[in-house]
Design a protein around this motif. Structure first.
Motif, short mmCIF file in Angstrom:
data_model
loop_
_atom_site.label_atom_id
_atom_site.label_comp_id
_atom_site.label_asym_id
_atom_site.label_seq_id
_atom_site.Cartn_x
_atom_site.Cartn_y
_atom_site.Cartn_z
N TRP A 68 -11.69 -9.51 2.34
CA TRP A 68 -11.72 -8.45 1.51
C TRP A 68 -12.84 -7.76 0.87
O TRP A 68 -13.19 -6.76 0.83
CB TRP A 68 -11.03 -9.01 0.18
N THR A 94 -8.56 -3.97 7.62
CA THR A 94 -8.43 -2.80 8.21
C THR A 94 -10.02 -1.87 8.09
O THR A 94 -10.39 -1.78 7.09
CB THR A 94 -7.42 -2.01 7.64
N LYS A 96 -12.65 -2.34 9.26
CA LYS A 96 -13.83 -3.07 9.01
C LYS A 96 -14.41 -3.46 10.79
O LYS A 96 -13.67 -3.67 11.56
CB LYS A 96 -13.97 -4.06 8.44
N TYR A 111 -5.86 -2.19 13.75
CA TYR A 111 -6.65 -1.38 12.89
C TYR A 111 -8.14 -1.78 12.48
O TYR A 111 -8.88 -1.05 11.64
CB TYR A 111 -5.94 -1.15 11.63
N ARG B 24 -1.93 2.31 5.44
CA ARG B 24 -2.00 0.87 5.68
C ARG B 24 -3.11 0.82 6.78
O ARG B 24 -4.00 -0.39 6.93
CB ARG B 24 -0.98 -0.01 5.77
N SER B 25 -2.97 1.70 7.96
CA SER B 25 -3.73 1.39 9.02
C SER B 25 -5.28 2.37 8.91
O SER B 25 -6.10 2.04 9.72
CB SER B 25 -2.93 1.97 10.29
N LEU B 26 -5.20 3.10 7.70
CA LEU B 26 -6.15 3.89 7.71
C LEU B 26 -7.34 3.52 6.39
O LEU B 26 -8.63 3.79 6.69
CB LEU B 26 -6.11 5.37 7.68
N PHE B 27 -6.72 3.10 5.48
CA PHE B 27 -7.69 2.75 4.13
C PHE B 27 -8.31 1.37 4.54
O PHE B 27 -7.47 0.46 4.99
CB PHE B 27 -6.76 2.65 3.03
N ILE B 28 -9.56 1.28 4.10
CA ILE B 28 -10.21 0.27 3.98
C ILE B 28 -10.11 -0.72 2.99
O ILE B 28 -10.83 -0.14 1.71
CB ILE B 28 -11.67 0.39 4.41
N PRO B 29 -9.53 -1.74 2.69
CA PRO B 29 -9.51 -2.50 1.29
C PRO B 29 -10.89 -3.12 1.37
O PRO B 29 -11.56 -3.73 2.18
CB PRO B 29 -8.50 -3.74 1.80
N LYS B 30 -11.48 -3.04 0.14
CA LYS B 30 -12.75 -3.67 -0.27
C LYS B 30 -12.92 -3.95 -1.52
O LYS B 30 -12.63 -2.99 -2.30
CB LYS B 30 -14.11 -2.36 0.26
N LYS B 31 -13.22 -4.99 -1.75
CA LYS B 31 -13.66 -5.45 -3.43
C LYS B 31 -14.95 -5.53 -3.51
O LYS B 31 -15.80 -5.87 -2.77
CB LYS B 31 -13.04 -6.92 -3.19
N GLU B 102 -11.18 -3.64 -6.94
CA GLU B 102 -10.52 -3.46 -5.76
C GLU B 102 -10.44 -2.00 -5.33
O GLU B 102 -9.90 -1.53 -6.28
CB GLU B 102 -9.26 -4.29 -6.05
#
Lengths: 136, 195
Positions: A68, A94, A96, A111, B24-31, B102
């Protein structure tokens, strides 16, 4: 100025993991090291820090959290363990860049930007470094 | 991880499950950790961020080296430097995390893909830009004609729960007043409430 990038190395104490960790422990990178064997991780951390005083290295336990936080993920565990890890971290990586030693991860992670390296090719650490420079 | 974003989107447009999947396939989750940068002055902005949880701020550093806060971005807010993202020129802004945060990041490329795969987002982003335009007009007006006290009241309306989460000097920096003035205004308001 360049924003710091975060690199998670999963299976950091494997041969490939060690080589990758040493190559990527450069200024402007924060390394998150993960492995089953904590003692080996501590040794690796110490070894890299002795070599490179400015390295920013942290040992982590949770794959999900590491994925994450990371911008780049290096998958260097053995393949059996890796499959399970990949499934766990998939939603968190996703978009990355993922460095992998098997092209199977390309199907598992549609993805993410999977770069499959060949470990037989002894120049892979340099190749990896060059590719990451372009992708970040 | 996408709860706030989908809530935010659904306040403006209707989306299907398929369109959720596209997100969900395009946004990058980043903390982000506290004080970690999303963008640093001098870099080209690559991402626009939606805050799921936590708090980001964007600021510039003036000639005297003082931080001037342009925007706070708590849960449910978007933040980024559109100018730098669109032109590829170096950004004048810094964006960093006040709390552990987040986010969901969108690159320019992913943004274009999103609009192509799910055109209903054209409407969503039009509404966002509309709102952002109004917000900028209001902030401009506030800076030109409002008194410090009125600016502070505006701030409390705009960010109801931020005053407790950030240091006083940050609020003063956002309002363009000195910390001493802010402290005086707050005292006056408390006294007015009591009487």
């Amino acid at each position: 100025m360049a924003t710091q990038r975060t690199i998670a190395i999963i299976g950091a104490c494997s041969n490939n993991g060690k080589l990758a960790s040493k190559k990527l422990a450069i200024k402007k990178s924060r390394l998150l090291l993960l492995d089953e064997n904590t003692e080996n991780l501590l040794m690796l951390k110490k070894e890299i820090e002795e070599d490179r005083g400015d390295a920013d290295i942290e040992i982590m336990e949770c794959f999900k959290e590491a994925g994450w936080e990371a911008d780049i993920i290096v998958l260097a565990s053995d393949w059996q363990a890796e499959k399970e890890i990949v499934t766990t971290i998939k939603p968190f990586i996703t978009g990355k860049t993922v460095i992998s030693f098997t092209s199977d991860n390309k199907c598992l992670l549609p993805y993410s930007k999977v770069i499959a390296l060949k470990e037989e090719n002894k120049d892979w650490p340099d190749e990896m470094e060059a590719m990451l420079k372009n992708s970040f | 991880m996408f709860e706030e974003l989908f809530k935010h989107i659904r306040q403006k447009i209707e989306i299907s499950e398929r369109e959720e999947e596209v997100c969900r396939s395009l946004f990058i989750p980043k903390k982000f950790r506290k004080r970690q940068y999303l963008l640093q002055q001098g870099d080209v902005s690559k991402y626009t961020a939606f805050v799921e949880k936590g708090l980001l701020r964007s600021y510039i550093i003036d000639d005297k080296g003082t931080e001037v806060i342009m925007q706070f971005a708590p849960e449910g807010w978007w933040v980024g430097d559109i100018y730098s993202s669109l032109t590829g020129e170096a950004s004048e802004y810094n964006i960093d995390a006040i709390e552990e945060t987040e986010t969901l990041l969108l690159t320019n490329q992913a943004y274009e893909q999103l609009l192509q795969k799910a055109p209903v987002f054209e409407r969503y982003f039009r509404l966002l830009i509309q709102n952002s335009f109004i917000a900028i007009q209001r902030r401009l007006k506030a800076n030109i004609v409002l008194s410090a006290g009125e600016k502070y009241k505006n701030f409390i309306n705009l960010y109801p729960n931020i005053a407790q989460r950030v240091p006083q000097h940050s609020i003063a920096s956002f309002l363009g007043i000195t910390p001493e003035s802010l402290s005086r205004i707050r005292r006056q308001l408390t006294n007015a409430d009591k009487s």
